[in-house]
Design a protein around this motif. Structure first.
Motif, PDB file in Angstrom:
ATOM      1  N   PHE B  77      30.314 -34.945 -70.530  1.00 26.67           N
ATOM      2  CA  PHE B  77      30.568 -35.258 -69.493  1.00 26.67           C
ATOM      3  C   PHE B  77      30.941 -36.777 -68.795  1.00 26.67           C
ATOM      4  O   PHE B  77      30.020 -36.964 -67.577  1.00 26.67           O
ATOM      5  CB  PHE B  77      29.652 -34.150 -68.466  1.00 26.67           C
ATOM      6  N   TYR B  79      32.894 -38.184 -67.015  1.00 29.71           N
ATOM      7  CA  TYR B  79      33.454 -38.702 -65.632  1.00 29.71           C
ATOM      8  C   TYR B  79      31.964 -38.292 -64.599  1.00 29.71           C
ATOM      9  O   TYR B  79      32.068 -37.857 -63.806  1.00 29.71           O
ATOM     10  CB  TYR B  79      34.347 -37.523 -65.816  1.00 29.71           C
ATOM     11  N   LEU B  80      31.182 -37.649 -65.149  1.00 32.60           N
ATOM     12  CA  LEU B  80      29.754 -37.190 -64.058  1.00 32.60           C
ATOM     13  C   LEU B  80      29.105 -38.480 -63.849  1.00 32.60           C
ATOM     14  O   LEU B  80      28.084 -38.360 -63.060  1.00 32.60           O
ATOM     15  CB  LEU B  80      28.926 -36.044 -64.492  1.00 32.60           C
ATOM     16  N   LEU B  83      27.933 -39.875 -60.452  1.00 29.46           N
ATOM     17  CA  LEU B  83      27.049 -39.157 -59.835  1.00 29.46           C
ATOM     18  C   LEU B  83      25.304 -39.391 -60.471  1.00 29.46           C
ATOM     19  O   LEU B  83      24.322 -39.140 -59.366  1.00 29.46           O
ATOM     20  CB  LEU B  83      27.457 -37.561 -59.622  1.00 29.46           C
TER      21      LEU B  83
END
Lengths: 275, 201
Positions: B77, B79-80, B83
């Protein structure tokens, strides 16, 4: 489009958030700082002007110092007796009343009264003017009237009128900001309950004072002779009031040939001599 | 000293110099301009801000590196990243603030005002993402973060010094305040351009 592609990132972030949240919750318990609740209560009764007259960085710092026992309960000069009383209540101590102070400009030399020794056209503030050869006025004690005190006053209680700083006694809280701002030390803190004050600081002999100003103290000692209460003396070329003896009869004010003694109007009934 | 460890030391020095001078976070990369303008009025406060940033950046680099390599990458993940890193940095700043308040009240008093400001400082997020994108190891990442923070401190203290002197000068009225500060910062950025090419890879 797999549903898990949306759910899983959400779960991961949620789990991370939960872990950090738990750590923070634990930390806030573990590292909580015990604050004395009296600090908060003392802070609430203070004026909140953060003027620094008490000698601390602001009202918060003063409240902390009071609770620690470093500052006295009537240390807030601005709040005076009412605030001191409330603070004392919170701290469970007695407040000493009656020593309020108020600012007073010890000069009467308005434009024309005091002679100029030079023209001054530099920066319009007293500090700069007094740095140039001790100011442009012939009297080295005189108020320069360029308003450093007016700018320093947080309560709009001192204003320059006709080249002379004048204290608005109704607004003055006795914080002393003007005293600190004045480069000539013309402003003094005097007891707020005092009846009179001498509006001059010139300690030179009478003749020298007359040469530079028509409103100075000329050491004639008439006030000393007029006073029946031994409350005003001219020890070193300047009339000085003993506020613990003065009853405000006003004899010295009337007798003064240069009208340098100010009567604040709070005149007590003159007690006849020998009564 | 073996050749390998000597190379390691040279590499660390180069990363530090690169982060402080050639790729100065404020004057070359233009990250964290908000505190650069907001907290550069006095040298004293600027130094305080610089110290706080150094502290937070080093810690953030450590934690975000661990999060990236042990949580995001294994699970696929990546792309997190943005955040997750913001979450990490915000929590970290909160934690550090609480910890300081308890353990060192004096340090808390001097840094306390600036710590919350750093939460949303893009320079902190920037350096953590650069660490990951450059493929740095854990140690190198922390060195880079400390270097970046030192560069931040250098630039903000220099600007604060210049602004303190400018207060005394006769600046035209319409240029006073932020205008002349932005012009000054621009000139400083041009000066720092001179460091480009100091280190060739």
């Amino acid at each position: 489009m797999n549903v898990m592609d949306i759910v899983l990132p959400g779960l991961i972030l949620g789990a991370m958030g939960l872990v950090f949240g738990l750590v923070l919750a634990f930390a806030s318990k573990r590292f909580s700082v015990q604050k004395d609740e009296r600090v908060e209560r003392v802070r609430e009764v203070l004026p909140g002007a953060n003027c620094g007259a008490c000698g601390y960085a602001g009202c918060d710092a003063f409240a902390e110092a009071v609770v620690k026992g470093e500052a006295s309960v009537n240390g807030c000069t601005v709040g005076k007796a009412p605030v001191a009383k409330k603070v004392a209540e919170i701290m469970g101590k007695e407040a000493n009343e009656g020593d309020d102070k108020i600012a007073f400009v010890r000069c009467h030399g308005a434009l024309g009264d005091v002679k100029a020794k030079s023209a001054y056209s530099g920066l319009a503030n007293c500090q700069a003017a007094s740095d140039v050869n001790g100011g442009n006025l012939a009297c080295r004690f005189a108020c320069l009237g360029l308003g450093d005190c007016e700018r320093a006053c947080p309560f709009d209680a001192i204003h320059v009128k006709n080249g002379l700083a004048v204290v608005d006694r109704g607004k003055c809280t006795g914080c002393g900001a003007c005293v600190a701002a004045c480069p000539r030390s013309v402003i003094d803190m005097i007891p707020a309950k005092g009846y009179i004050a001498v509006a001059c600081r010139n300690t030179d002999p009478g003749k020298a004072v007359r040469a530079v100003c028509s409103r100075g103290c000329i050491d004639c000692k008439i006030c000393e002779k007029k006073c029946q209460y031994d409350a005003i003396h001219v020890p070193a070329g300047l009339a000085t009031v003993s506020y613990d003896k003065c009853v405000g009869c006003g004899a010295c004010v009337e007798g003064c040939p240069t009208k340098v003694i100010v009567d604040f109007g709070g005149k007590a009934e003159a007690v006849p001599a020998g009564a | 000293m073996s050749i390998a460890s000597a190379n390691g030391v040279v590499k660390i020095i180069l990363i530090l110099l690169n982060a402080i001078l050639c790729n100065n976070v404020l004057l070359v990369q233009f990250q964290g301009i908000c505190p650069f303008m907001g907290v550069s009025r006095k040298v004293e406060t600027a130094t305080g801000m610089g110290l706080a940033v150094t502290f937070v950046m080093a810690l953030a680099a450590l934690v975000t590196w661990l999060v990236q390599h042990f949580i995001l990458d294994p699970l696929g993940f990546g792309y997190l990243q943005t955040l997750a890193f913001i979450l990490v940095i915000a929590s970290l700043v909160q934690f550090v603030e609480m910890f300081l308040q308890k353990s060192s009240p004096t340090l808390y008093q001097s840094l306390g005002v600036y710590l919350p400001l750093i939460t949303t400082n893009c320079a902190v997020l920037g350096v953590t993402i650069i660490n990951i994108n450059s493929g740095y190891g854990l140690g190198t990442a922390i060195v880079n973060a400390v270097g970046t923070a030192l560069g931040f401190t250098l630039a903000i203290v220099l600007l604060a010094g210049i602004r303190e002197r400018m207060e005394l000068g006769n600046t035209p009225k319409h240029l006073r305040g932020f205008s002349i500060s932005l012009i000054t910062a621009g000139l400083m950025a041009i000066a720092f351009l001179g460091f480009t090419g100091l280190i060739t890879k």
